[in-house]
Scaffold this motif. Structure first.
Motif, PDB file in Angstrom:
ATOM      1  N   ASP A   1       0.812  -1.221   0.000  1.00 12.84           N
ATOM      2  CA  ASP A   1       0.000   0.000   0.000  1.00 12.84           C
ATOM      3  C   ASP A   1       0.845   1.271   0.000  1.00 12.84           C
ATOM      4  O   ASP A   1       0.301   2.374   0.031  1.00 12.84           O
ATOM      5  CB  ASP A   1      -0.906   0.014   1.242  1.00 12.84           C
ATOM      6  CG  ASP A   1      -1.861  -1.170   1.282  1.00 12.84           C
ATOM      7  OD1 ASP A   1      -2.330  -1.580   0.204  1.00 12.84           O
ATOM      8  OD2 ASP A   1      -2.125  -1.695   2.386  1.00 12.84           O
ATOM      9  N   ALA A   2       2.161   1.113  -0.029  1.00 14.52           N
ATOM     10  CA  ALA A   2       3.045   2.279   0.072  1.00 14.52           C
ATOM     11  C   ALA A   2       3.580   2.672  -1.304  1.00 14.52           C
ATOM     12  O   ALA A   2       3.876   1.820  -2.137  1.00 14.52           O
ATOM     13  CB  ALA A   2       4.204   1.973   1.013  1.00 14.52           C
ATOM     14  N   LYS A   3       3.712   3.966  -1.526  1.00 11.66           N
ATOM     15  CA  LYS A   3       4.349   4.451  -2.750  1.00 11.66           C
ATOM     16  C   LYS A   3       5.843   4.184  -2.675  1.00 11.66           C
ATOM     17  O   LYS A   3       6.428   4.134  -1.593  1.00 11.66           O
ATOM     18  CB  LYS A   3       4.084   5.947  -2.926  1.00 11.66           C
ATOM     19  CG  LYS A   3       2.615   6.285  -3.172  1.00 11.66           C
ATOM     20  CD  LYS A   3       2.418   7.776  -3.382  1.00 11.66           C
ATOM     21  CE  LYS A   3       0.965   8.109  -3.670  1.00 11.66           C
ATOM     22  NZ  LYS A   3       0.756   9.573  -3.844  1.00 11.66           N
ATOM     23  N   GLU A   4       6.458   4.036  -3.845  1.00  9.25           N
ATOM     24  CA  GLU A   4       7.872   3.648  -3.881  1.00  9.25           C
ATOM     25  C   GLU A   4       8.762   4.649  -3.161  1.00  9.25           C
ATOM     26  O   GLU A   4       9.681   4.258  -2.428  1.00  9.25           O
ATOM     27  CB  GLU A   4       8.345   3.484  -5.327  1.00  9.25           C
ATOM     28  CG  GLU A   4       9.781   2.984  -5.427  1.00  9.25           C
ATOM     29  CD  GLU A   4      10.243   2.790  -6.855  1.00  9.25           C
ATOM     30  OE1 GLU A   4      11.458   2.604  -7.057  1.00  9.25           O
ATOM     31  OE2 GLU A   4       9.396   2.835  -7.777  1.00  9.25           O
ATOM     32  N   ASP A   5       8.502   5.944  -3.332  1.00 14.26           N
ATOM     33  CA  ASP A   5       9.362   6.934  -2.680  1.00 14.26           C
ATOM     34  C   ASP A   5       9.236   6.863  -1.158  1.00 14.26           C
ATOM     35  O   ASP A   5      10.218   7.050  -0.433  1.00 14.26           O
ATOM     36  CB  ASP A   5       9.057   8.345  -3.186  1.00 14.26           C
ATOM     37  CG  ASP A   5       7.620   8.777  -2.946  1.00 14.26           C
ATOM     38  OD1 ASP A   5       6.762   7.909  -2.675  1.00 14.26           O
ATOM     39  OD2 ASP A   5       7.347   9.991  -3.049  1.00 14.26           O
ATOM     40  N   LYS A   6       8.031   6.574  -0.668  1.00 12.09           N
ATOM     41  CA  LYS A   6       7.831   6.445   0.776  1.00 12.09           C
ATOM     42  C   LYS A   6       8.539   5.197   1.302  1.00 12.09           C
ATOM     43  O   LYS A   6       9.130   5.207   2.393  1.00 12.09           O
ATOM     44  CB  LYS A   6       6.336   6.382   1.100  1.00 12.09           C
ATOM     45  CG  LYS A   6       6.030   6.456   2.598  1.00 12.09           C
ATOM     46  CD  LYS A   6       4.541   6.530   2.846  1.00 12.09           C
ATOM     47  CE  LYS A   6       4.232   6.669   4.331  1.00 12.09           C
ATOM     48  NZ  LYS A   6       4.622   7.977   4.872  1.00 12.09           N
ATOM     49  N   LEU A   7       8.491   4.127   0.519  1.00 10.40           N
ATOM     50  CA  LEU A   7       9.163   2.887   0.907  1.00 10.40           C
ATOM     51  C   LEU A   7      10.672   3.102   0.968  1.00 10.40           C
ATOM     52  O   LEU A   7      11.333   2.688   1.935  1.00 10.40           O
ATOM     53  CB  LEU A   7       8.811   1.774  -0.083  1.00 10.40           C
ATOM     54  CG  LEU A   7       9.494   0.422   0.103  1.00 10.40           C
ATOM     55  CD1 LEU A   7       9.213  -0.152   1.483  1.00 10.40           C
ATOM     56  CD2 LEU A   7       9.038  -0.549  -0.987  1.00 10.40           C
TER      57      LEU A   7
END
Length: 365
Positions: free
Chosen positions: A156-162
């Motif tokens: 559920d996380a965007k790549e930049d947040k991950l």
């Protein structure tokens, strides 16, 4: 000897979901005890080990679940002696310190035949930054003490947040393996292997290079005969984003560096330092596409600005949801689809490696 696995995590991180997955997919056939160490939770119903503060109940999965509310070390020792399990999973309190639980297990290990097999922290990728800020003492202790960090809800996380989450975790613990792949894409056995540190792409590739490569430097040829298949090329303090690994083996092994070594009386001098193999390796959640990966490998083939590349290998997530595996030798490479891994992993081996430029090339900075 009984294996003990500690699975910690802040409140609501997903520890119970992870344990259920491991029970179903990784621990089949084992005699297993699950211990929930919920401090302050009193629920003794006249059952087993009342004096030690232990409540035992059968779970649907067939393992035995204990809630420890008394002296942790005493209760754990009693459980081990009573059930003699193959494995004990300890799920500490969501606000407990992982370092305290590790110490308690180590103390028990001096009295009974057990081994601390793994100590893991489960982290909700969406709440990591907030928990670090608001609950630093307890949350950060779990991060800093963990051998492996397993991120939950990454689907559920965007790549930049991950990627930002991984960066922040590494600032607190640069030694831990960080599992970034969504749990639905990998099986419990893969997770357990990472928890137990069974998989090292860099170590495997270095051994492959050492034993398969013809050590022919400046016309000097020599053969190595070893009883063990261990070979470390170079006194390579290889740096994973600042993390230095020193490898020590008791077996006879080959260290191809600027040094002397003696194999049963046979003494010979090795190569110069600039001919020593070194390695660069990294774990990354970054998602690639096939053309991007092709361009990277093509670049490695066409220039020596990154060093003398002897071998490269990796498995990475793709933007379309698949996984790409690659193998590289000079002037030749292959990219293929493969199964999901616990996180993306890259490794490059050669000499005179320009590690910072390699990291930029793979977008791993």
């Amino acid at each position: 000897m009984t294996k003990i696995d500690i699975i910690s995590g802040f409140l609501g991180a997903g520890k119970t979901t992870l344990i259920r997955k491991l029970l179903q997919e990784a621990f089949q056939g084992e005699k297993l005890v699950l211990i929930e160490n919920e401090f302050g939770e009193i629920g003794i119903d006249g059952g087993f080990l009342k004096d030690a503060g232990v409540e035992i109940r059968e779970m649907n999965s067939g393992c035995i679940c204990c809630s420890l509310v008394g002296d942790f070390g005493t209760a754990l020792q009693e459980v081990l002696e009573k059930f003699q399990p193959d494995r004990v999973i300890i799920e500490p309190s969501g606000v407990g310190k992982l370092s305290d639980v590790i110490k308690a297990v180590e103390d028990v290990a001096t009295k009974v035949s057990v081994t601390l097999n793994s100590y893991t922290a489960v982290v909700d990728v969406k709440k990591c930054k907030m928990y670090m800020k608001n609950f630093g003492e307890f949350f950060n202790n779990q991060i800093e003490s963990a051998q492996t960090i397993i991120l939950s809800r990454t689907q559920d996380a965007k790549e930049d947040k991950l990627e930002q989450c991984v960066k922040e975790l590494k600032e607190h613990n640069n030694h831990a393996t960080i599992i970034t792949t969504a749990w639905s894409e990998i099986n419990g056995s893969q997770i357990l292997s990472a928890m137990e540190k069974q998989v090292s792409l860099e170590k495997d590739l270095m051994e492959e290079v050492c034993h398969n490569h013809d050590h022919d430097h400046e016309g000097h040829h020599h053969d190595h005969h070893h009883e063990e298949d261990h070979c470390e090329c170079g006194e390579h303090h290889h740096d994973h984003e600042g993390h230095h690994h020193d490898h020590h083996h008791e077996e006879d092994h080959c260290e191809c560096g600027e040094h002397h070594h003696d194999h049963k009386g046979h003494h010979h001098h090795h190569h110069h330092a600039d001919e020593v193999f070194t390695s660069w390796g990294i774990e990354t959640p970054h998602k690639y596409n096939k053309q991007e990966l092709t361009d990277i490998l093509q670049t490695l083939s066409e220039t020596d600005r990154y060093g003398m590349i002897l071998r490269a290998k990796g498995m990475v997530a793709c933007i379309d949801g698949t996984w790409l595996y690659f193998d590289f030798v000079p002037e030749e490479y292959e990219i293929r689809e493969g199964a999901a891994d616990v996180t993306g992993r890259l490794c490059v081996i050669g000499s005179k490696l320009n590690e910072s430029e390699i990291a930029k090339l793979f977008h791993a900075v």
